[in-house]
Design a protein around this motif. Structure first.
Motif, PDB file in Angstrom:
ATOM      1  N   THR A  68     104.917 -10.612  12.379  1.00 60.32           N
ATOM      2  CA  THR A  68     104.747  -9.237  12.840  1.00 60.32           C
ATOM      3  C   THR A  68     105.912  -8.844  13.731  1.00 60.32           C
ATOM      4  OG1 THR A  68     103.160  -7.669  13.793  1.00 60.32           O
ATOM      5  CG2 THR A  68     103.332  -9.835  14.862  1.00 60.32           C
ATOM      6  N   TRP A  69     105.841  -7.690  14.341  1.00 61.89           N
ATOM      7  CA  TRP A  69     106.925  -7.215  15.214  1.00 61.89           C
ATOM      8  C   TRP A  69     106.314  -6.359  16.323  1.00 61.89           C
ATOM      9  CZ3 TRP A  69     108.177  -1.897  15.397  1.00 61.89           C
ATOM     10  CH2 TRP A  69     107.492  -1.126  14.477  1.00 61.89           C
ATOM     11  N   ALA A  70     107.100  -6.156  17.377  1.00 59.47           N
ATOM     12  CA  ALA A  70     106.628  -5.382  18.526  1.00 59.47           C
ATOM     13  C   ALA A  70     107.581  -4.227  18.812  1.00 59.47           C
ATOM     14  CB  ALA A  70     106.515  -6.278  19.758  1.00 59.47           C
ATOM     15  N   SER A  71     107.030  -3.070  19.162  1.00 58.33           N
ATOM     16  CA  SER A  71     107.874  -1.897  19.430  1.00 58.33           C
ATOM     17  C   SER A  71     108.730  -2.105  20.678  1.00 58.33           C
ATOM     18  CB  SER A  71     107.015  -0.643  19.574  1.00 58.33           C
ATOM     19  OG  SER A  71     106.100  -0.793  20.624  1.00 58.33           O
ATOM     20  N   TYR A  72     108.227  -2.848  21.658  1.00 65.65           N
ATOM     21  CA  TYR A  72     108.996  -3.052  22.889  1.00 65.65           C
ATOM     22  C   TYR A  72     110.185  -3.987  22.682  1.00 65.65           C
ATOM     23  CZ  TYR A  72     106.352  -7.393  23.284  1.00 65.65           C
ATOM     24  OH  TYR A  72     105.804  -8.603  23.036  1.00 65.65           O
ATOM     25  N   ASP A  73     110.180  -4.720  21.579  1.00 66.32           N
ATOM     26  CA  ASP A  73     111.284  -5.626  21.279  1.00 66.32           C
ATOM     27  C   ASP A  73     112.152  -5.085  20.139  1.00 66.32           C
ATOM     28  OD1 ASP A  73     112.722  -7.903  21.853  1.00 66.32           O
ATOM     29  OD2 ASP A  73     111.627  -9.156  20.426  1.00 66.32           O
ATOM     30  N   THR A  74     111.975  -3.805  19.824  1.00 72.47           N
ATOM     31  CA  THR A  74     112.731  -3.144  18.767  1.00 72.47           C
ATOM     32  C   THR A  74     113.705  -2.164  19.402  1.00 72.47           C
ATOM     33  OG1 THR A  74     110.879  -3.347  17.236  1.00 72.47           O
ATOM     34  CG2 THR A  74     112.524  -1.665  16.730  1.00 72.47           C
ATOM     35  N   ASN A  75     114.933  -2.170  18.918  1.00 72.34           N
ATOM     36  CA  ASN A  75     115.953  -1.272  19.464  1.00 72.34           C
ATOM     37  C   ASN A  75     116.298  -0.188  18.455  1.00 72.34           C
ATOM     38  OD1 ASN A  75     116.314  -2.681  21.903  1.00 72.34           O
ATOM     39  ND2 ASN A  75     117.594  -4.176  20.856  1.00 72.34           N
ATOM     40  N   ILE A  76     116.477   1.026  18.967  1.00 71.78           N
ATOM     41  CA  ILE A  76     116.988   2.100  18.136  1.00 71.78           C
ATOM     42  C   ILE A  76     118.508   2.004  18.203  1.00 71.78           C
ATOM     43  CG2 ILE A  76     117.159   4.590  17.817  1.00 71.78           C
ATOM     44  CD1 ILE A  76     114.397   4.832  19.123  1.00 71.78           C
ATOM     45  N   ILE A  77     119.123   1.673  17.101  1.00 72.32           N
ATOM     46  CA  ILE A  77     120.576   1.524  17.037  1.00 72.32           C
ATOM     47  C   ILE A  77     121.235   2.898  16.968  1.00 72.32           C
ATOM     48  CG2 ILE A  77     122.505   0.546  15.734  1.00 72.32           C
ATOM     49  CD1 ILE A  77     120.663  -1.550  17.035  1.00 72.32           C
ATOM     50  N   LYS A  78     120.667   3.766  16.133  1.00 74.63           N
ATOM     51  CA  LYS A  78     121.285   5.069  15.927  1.00 74.63           C
ATOM     52  C   LYS A  78     120.259   6.036  15.345  1.00 74.63           C
ATOM     53  CE  LYS A  78     125.273   6.999  13.460  1.00 74.63           C
ATOM     54  NZ  LYS A  78     126.340   6.678  12.511  1.00 74.63           N
ATOM     55  N   LYS A  96     113.016  -7.481  15.485  1.00 71.64           N
ATOM     56  CA  LYS A  96     112.955  -8.940  15.594  1.00 71.64           C
ATOM     57  C   LYS A  96     111.522  -9.388  15.301  1.00 71.64           C
ATOM     58  CE  LYS A  96     116.594  -9.217  19.043  1.00 71.64           C
ATOM     59  NZ  LYS A  96     116.939  -9.596  20.406  1.00 71.64           N
ATOM     60  N   PRO A  97     111.240  -9.736  14.040  1.00 67.72           N
ATOM     61  CA  PRO A  97     109.879 -10.184  13.720  1.00 67.72           C
ATOM     62  C   PRO A  97     109.579 -11.521  14.396  1.00 67.72           C
ATOM     63  CG  PRO A  97     111.307 -10.367  11.812  1.00 67.72           C
ATOM     64  CD  PRO A  97     112.102  -9.699  12.882  1.00 67.72           C
ATOM     65  N   TYR A 105     111.469 -15.024  14.693  1.00 68.93           N
ATOM     66  CA  TYR A 105     111.829 -15.693  13.445  1.00 68.93           C
ATOM     67  C   TYR A 105     113.100 -15.124  12.817  1.00 68.93           C
ATOM     68  CZ  TYR A 105     111.464 -17.835   8.868  1.00 68.93           C
ATOM     69  OH  TYR A 105     111.724 -18.549   7.738  1.00 68.93           O
ATOM     70  N   GLY A 106     113.417 -13.870  13.109  1.00 76.77           N
ATOM     71  CA  GLY A 106     114.594 -13.288  12.489  1.00 76.77           C
ATOM     72  C   GLY A 106     115.043 -12.009  13.172  1.00 76.77           C
ATOM     73  N   GLU A 107     116.108 -11.450  12.641  1.00 75.31           N
ATOM     74  CA  GLU A 107     116.626 -10.148  13.075  1.00 75.31           C
ATOM     75  C   GLU A 107     116.946  -9.346  11.827  1.00 75.31           C
ATOM     76  OE1 GLU A 107     119.908 -10.299  15.798  1.00 75.31           O
ATOM     77  OE2 GLU A 107     118.905 -11.728  17.095  1.00 75.31           O
ATOM     78  N   ASP A 108     116.541  -8.077  11.842  1.00 79.03           N
ATOM     79  CA  ASP A 108     116.725  -7.231  10.673  1.00 79.03           C
ATOM     80  C   ASP A 108     117.119  -5.827  11.098  1.00 79.03           C
ATOM     81  OD1 ASP A 108     115.577  -9.215   8.722  1.00 79.03           O
ATOM     82  OD2 ASP A 108     113.853  -8.935  10.040  1.00 79.03           O
TER      83      ASP A 108
END
Length: 133
Positions: A68-78, A96-97, A105-108
């Motif tokens: 899964t993933w979390a919004s607080y660990d997600t960045n808006i790049i552009k 980052k799931p 586990y990864g970066e996407d």
């Protein structure tokens, strides 16, 4: 003279009923307004991000269950405006799931439109899986 009196009466009438409205944005979240809007935007895109992650990791035999993933660990790049004001927007996210207790586990990179359509995705990195016996 009558035109002058009527004109003055109308001006006084319209000016007296022109009451200004003072508003202030109320933020009832635990974060600053900018952060709150960021999390709200990211959370509104949960469905296409989930679809992208399912597609990215579907053939990964080592991918853990319950990724899964979390919004607080997600960045808006552009955020790219594709057309005029209030037109179409393209949002590029770095996700980052994780699994279990937030083991990354990864970066996407995931590209979605503001109306929730998945546009593109790219897998950047896979971290070694940690198993606890």
């Amino acid at each position: 003279m009558n035109k002058l009196v009527v004109s003055l009466a109308l001006i006084i009438f319209f000016v007296s009923y022109n009451t200004p409205a003072y508003t202030q944005t109320i933020n009832e979240a635990d974060t600053e307004l900018c952060e709150t809007l960021k999390y709200a935007l990211i959370n509104s895109l949960r469905e296409p991000v989930d679809r992208a992650l399912a597609e990215i990791y579907k053939d990964d035999e080592y991918a853990p269950e319950g990724l899964t993933w979390a919004s607080y660990d997600t960045n808006i790049i552009k955020i790219e405006q594709l057309s005029g004001v209030a037109g179409a927007y393209e949002i590029i996210l770095k996700v980052k799931p994780y699994y279990r207790a937030h083991i990354t586990y990864g970066e996407d990179i995931i590209v979605v439109s503001a109306d929730g359509k998945l546009i593109d995705f790219k897998h950047l990195k896979t971290y070694p899986r940690v198993d606890f016996n």
